[in-house]
Design an enzyme around this catalytic site. Structure first.
Site, PDB file in Angstrom:
ATOM      1  N   ASP A   1       0.821  -1.199   0.000  1.00 40.93           N
ATOM      2  CA  ASP A   1       0.000   0.000   0.000  1.00 40.93           C
ATOM      3  C   ASP A   1       0.858   1.253   0.000  1.00 40.93           C
ATOM      4  OD1 ASP A   1      -2.399   1.404   0.077  1.00 40.93           O
ATOM      5  OD2 ASP A   1      -2.377   1.515   2.253  1.00 40.93           O
TER       6      ASP A   1
ATOM      7  N   ASP B   1      -9.382  -1.028   3.896  1.00 46.07           N
ATOM      8  CA  ASP B   1      -9.053  -0.703   5.282  1.00 46.07           C
ATOM      9  C   ASP B   1      -9.921  -1.489   6.242  1.00 46.07           C
ATOM     10  OD1 ASP B   1      -7.084   1.187   4.660  1.00 46.07           O
ATOM     11  OD2 ASP B   1      -8.616   2.685   4.242  1.00 46.07           O
TER      12      ASP B   1
END
Length: 420
Positions: free
Chosen positions: A195, A341
């Site tokens: 990420d 998330d």
């Protein structure tokens, strides 16, 4: 009558902003912990998925072999995700928006229908719920179809859409908790690193996707949770304005030695500002600083981020504002957080719940702290930031510290009645 009012900045509404996004994240994590606690006996066997394509963990393997195998699994998973993300960027570049929406809808249907359906079967078996096959299939089909319509049809109530997005994140996160333990922990760390690279590198796929969406003033084709925006009412605005969301970029502005440079433009910010987190669901997470702006006629003064400057209007009223630079991203002006998330935060606390609830509390507090730190960094740097690295790093660190240090200390204190 002239009034001197201090404008509302991001820092003024930071508490309300973070609560609006922490609530669904906390609900998703709580539901995953609940599922793990109830169905752990039925899910002792590990699932076979793309995350275990390179190595199947067995109890007889040594710790080093488990680590190497988990690392191979994680690298293979990240490679597949990277290729899929670049394909997504290519399709979005070619304006295959309808195809992407159909694909996202099909993915949501699979998650709700198949993953959710199997979890429902676990519950039926666990609690011996009397239901026939036909009724079960009818209810499951309607549940999945309504979920797809709620996520991709904007005319439904926002609470329904938010609820289904939380359920999708919960279902996927629960299936990730069924992976072998070593693979799960290594995968969390590797995904956080991925990420970081995908968002910050110039050729990162998520960065390319966001920049492409910015240049077209379009929404990113992904599953994202949208919270209600924090609105602030100003009574002194009488001009006809056009509201839009704008991407605020951090740019280096050269100032003269005597005065600041002025810009003859038509973009002036209002005190109504909010933060929007935009993230691609399957491939990681990005948090982006976005504010509500106003487009009006007049001159705008170029200001530094989060620094208030006064502007005198034609009617003598003084206002303070923040200048917004960049391209439009959409139309809602609400906080957005991608389901990636939700999923990986919930996987972390779900895996912690397989040990004990002390580690769950520690991991939850670490994730919340990491999300707050990320939002503060977002307000400071005014650029796209990945949402996973800080929270995952703190969560993994607190898990092992709690498991191997804090638990031993508390148990010894309790046995010797030190804490009473």
């Amino acid at each position: 009558m002239a009034q001197n009012q201090r404008p509302t900045t991001f820092l003024d509404s930071f508490g309300e902003e973070i609560i609006r996004i922490l609530t669904p994240v906390s609900i998703c994590m709580f539901l995953v912990v609940l599922l793990v606690s109830i169905l752990n006996s039925n899910s002792s066997a590990s699932v076979t998925s793309i995350a275990t394509i390179a190595y199947s963990e067995t109890s007889s393997d040594s710790s080093w072999d488990k680590f190497l195998g988990a690392l191979l699994n994680s690298l293979a998973f990240v490679a597949v995700v990277t290729v899929a993300t670049f394909i997504l960027v290519l399709l979005f570049y070619l304006r295959c928006t309808k195809f992407l929406k159909i694909y996202m809808g099909f993915s949501s249907f699979v998650v709700l229908g198949f993953m959710g359906g199997e979890i429902a079967l676990f519950f039926i078996e666990e609690f011996s719920v009397p239901i026939d096959c036909i009724s079960y299939l009818v209810v499951l089909f309607n549940f999945a179809v309504v979920g797809v319509l709620a996520v991709f049809m904007s005319k439904m109530a926002i609470l329904v859409t938010q609820g289904y997005l939380v359920l999708i994140g919960m279902f996927v996160a629960y299936w990730f908790t069924l992976l072998p333990e070593w693979t799960t922990w290594v995968l969390l760390v590797v995904m956080a690193l991925y990420d970081l690279a995908a968002v910050l590198l110039p050729v990162g796929p998520l960065r390319l996707l966001v920049e492409l969406a910015m240049s077209r003033d379009e929404d990113i084709p992904a599953l994202v949770y949208e919270a209600r925006p924090v609105t602030h009412h100003d009574s002194g605005s009488g001009e006809n304005t056009v509201r839009r969301r704008v991407w605020r970029e951090r740019r280096n502005v050269r100032h003269d030695s005597e005065d600041n440079s002025n810009l003859d433009g038509n973009v002036v910010s209002d005190s109504n500002s909010t933060v929007v987190a935009v993230q691609h669901c399957h491939n990681g997470s990005i948090i982006a600083r976005v504010e509500e702006g106003q487009v009006s006629e007049g001159n705008a003064e170029l200001s530094a981020p989060l620094i208030d400057h006064r502007m005198n209007g034609q009617d003598g009223m003084s206002t303070e504002s923040l200048v917004l630079e960049g391209m439009g991203l959409g139309s809602s002006g609400a906080i957005k957080l991608g389901l990636g998330d939700f999923i990986f935060y919930s996987v972390l606390v779900g895996r912690a719940a397989m040990y004990d609830f002390m580690t769950v509390y520690a991991c939850y507090l670490a994730i919340v702290a990491g999300l707050g730190i990320t939002l503060m960094l977002l307000a400071f740097y005014q650029k796209a930031l990945p949402a996973l690295p800080v929270s995952i790093a703190l969560g993994v660190l607190f898990y092992f510290l709690t498991r191997f240090l804090l638990e031993v200390f508390i148990v010894q204190c309790s046995l010797n009645l030190v804490m009473f």
